[in-house]
Design an enzyme around this catalytic site. Structure first.
Site, short mmCIF file in Angstrom:
data_model
loop_
_atom_site.label_atom_id
_atom_site.label_comp_id
_atom_site.label_asym_id
_atom_site.label_seq_id
_atom_site.Cartn_x
_atom_site.Cartn_y
_atom_site.Cartn_z
N TYR A 284 41.43 39.94 32.01
CA TYR A 284 42.49 39.03 32.46
C TYR A 284 43.81 39.30 31.73
O TYR A 284 44.88 38.99 32.25
CB TYR A 284 42.09 37.57 32.20
CG TYR A 284 41.26 36.94 33.29
CD1 TYR A 284 40.01 37.43 33.61
CD2 TYR A 284 41.74 35.82 33.97
CE1 TYR A 284 39.25 36.84 34.61
CE2 TYR A 284 40.98 35.22 34.96
CZ TYR A 284 39.75 35.73 35.28
OH TYR A 284 39.00 35.14 36.26
N LYS B 159 27.36 44.12 29.82
CA LYS B 159 27.03 45.28 30.65
C LYS B 159 27.05 46.48 29.70
O LYS B 159 27.80 47.45 29.89
CB LYS B 159 28.07 45.39 31.78
CG LYS B 159 27.74 46.42 32.84
CD LYS B 159 26.60 46.03 33.77
CE LYS B 159 26.21 47.20 34.65
NZ LYS B 159 24.98 46.96 35.43
N ASP C 249 24.30 41.73 35.66
CA ASP C 249 23.73 41.76 37.01
C ASP C 249 22.37 41.08 37.05
O ASP C 249 22.04 40.33 37.98
CB ASP C 249 23.68 43.19 37.57
CG ASP C 249 23.13 44.21 36.58
OD1 ASP C 249 22.93 43.87 35.40
OD2 ASP C 249 22.90 45.36 36.99
N ASP D 293 33.77 33.96 34.57
CA ASP D 293 34.41 33.38 35.75
C ASP D 293 33.43 33.41 36.92
O ASP D 293 33.23 32.42 37.62
CB ASP D 293 35.67 34.19 36.09
CG ASP D 293 36.36 33.66 37.33
OD1 ASP D 293 36.54 32.43 37.42
OD2 ASP D 293 36.72 34.45 38.21
N ASP E 83 30.95 30.03 38.65
CA ASP E 83 30.97 29.60 40.06
C ASP E 83 29.55 29.63 40.62
O ASP E 83 29.12 28.72 41.33
CB ASP E 83 31.85 30.53 40.91
CG ASP E 83 33.27 30.01 41.06
OD1 ASP E 83 33.75 29.32 40.14
OD2 ASP E 83 33.91 30.29 42.10
#
Ligand code: IPM
Ligand code: MN
Length: 352
Positions: free
Chosen positions: A142, A189, A221, A245, A249
């Protein structure tokens, strides 16, 4: 106690849901003999319209001088399909996070017994879920270097983390795990990304300071999958900005409505409390948005910013009561009957 709170309603449904949270906070303050001094300030599209930028200096002054910030939502569709827009409401949000040093975004996910069948996921999968995703909020992709190569046909965004940034977030995660079920999952990751390998290394180094915490290391993942398969197997998850983020959700689906989930952003200067949903422009001004995520964010504020646990519990209890009584907005209504945003707010105030 005197509570100085900056109030940033923002855009879309922000002002409507914030109004309900203010009513509830004022009622709690009256009940427990506190006085709240609210200072309103502009952010987002509302601020762009008024003064030309989404996080004006006056707003920043008000926030740094407040004991806590209660925030609605930011974003307006008129900017979404305009790639040429010079200023965007979201820039204000990112600027605010950075300027206030809000490095740790706490997003809990839990279920409400009375709403368990509202979730698109099966009851037996989600029952008993009580997890917290701790998302790093002021660094990573970001805020990394981004741009276009000269010909304009190549673009890049870079994910950069320092050991110090990872350490402060991870420490919060360990401390949070200590106060809960003592399980911590480091989401990364590391099989591909160098920044993830730094995360993993840093968290591993902290393990010996918290011997009671059982730490697992999982790839993002795989977490995305397990989060909806066995959410109740998680306790505290720590992760970098973009992974957090996306996963938060996803996690909101477990509770049955995005309109329910609160969040806290803990900072070096002050802390900010906001619903995890966005500005939901289609519903703006219609008095139909679910105010509970904002009301529950206010509960987190009483607890986290002021150490007022009984006040927070009073808010959570009355929210539970309203859900059990079916005093819900249309997103949660089953058989026709639903209530307006302001009616839910009034009910909460009258039943506190
Ligand atoms: C969130 C939002 C923001 C983010 C957007 C509006 C910039 O999605 O708070 O999760 O990506 O952080
Ligand atoms: Mn998001």
């Amino acid at each position: 106690m005197n509570l100085n709170i900056a109030l940033l309603p923002g855009d879309g449904i922000g002002p409507e849901v914030i109004d309900q949270a203010v009513k509830v906070c004022d009622a709690v303050a009256a009940k427990f003999n506190h006085s709240i001094n609210w200072t309103r300030a502009l952010t987002g599209a509302a601020a762009i319209d008024a003064v030309g930028e989404p996080y004006p200096d006056e707003t920043h002054e008000i926030c740094v001088n407040a004991d806590a910030v209660l925030f609605g939502a930011i974003g307006h569709p008129r900017f979404d399909n305009d790639p040429s827009a010079k200023v965007r409401p979201e820039q204000g949000l990112l600027k605010m996070r950075k300027a206030l040093g809000l490095f740790a975004n706490v997003r809990p996910t839990f279920t409400f017994p009375s709403l368990i069948d509202k979730s698109p996921l099966k009851r037996e999968r989600i029952e008993g879920t009580d997890l917290v995703i701790l998302r790093e909020l002021t660094s990573g992709i970001y805020f990394g270097k981004r741009g276009r190569e000269d010909d304009g046909n190549t673009a890049y965004d870079t994910c950069t983390y320092t050991r110090a940034e990872v350490t402060r977030l991870a420490r919060k995660g360990f401390e949070m795990a200590m106060s809960r079920s003592k399980r911590l999952c480091c989401v990364d990751k590391a099989n591909v990304l160098e920044s993830s390998r730094l995360w993993r290394e840093t968290v591993q180094a902290l393990e010996k300071e918290y011997p009671e915490v059982e730490v697992s290391y999982e790839f993002v993942d795989a977490v995305a999958m397990r989060l909806v398969q066995w959410p109740n197997s998680y306790d505290v998850l720590i992760t970098e900005n973009l992974f957090g983020d996306i996963l938060t959700d996803e996690a909101s689906v477990i509770s049955g409505s995005m309109g329910l989930m609160p969040s806290a952003s803990l900072g070096t200067n002050t802390s900010l409390f906001e619903p995890i949903h966005g500005s939901y422009p289609q519903a703006a001004g219609k008095d139909i948005a679910n105010p509970l995520a904002t009301v529950l964010s206010a509960a987190m504020m009483f607890e986290t910013a002021f150490g007022l646990d009984a006040e927070a519990k009073a808010i959570r209890d009355v929210v539970d009561k309203s859900l059990a009584a079916g005093i819900v907005t249309e997103d949660l209504a089953t058989e026709g009957k639903s209530y307006k945003t302001s009616e839910v707010g009034d009910w909460l105030v009258n039943n506190l």
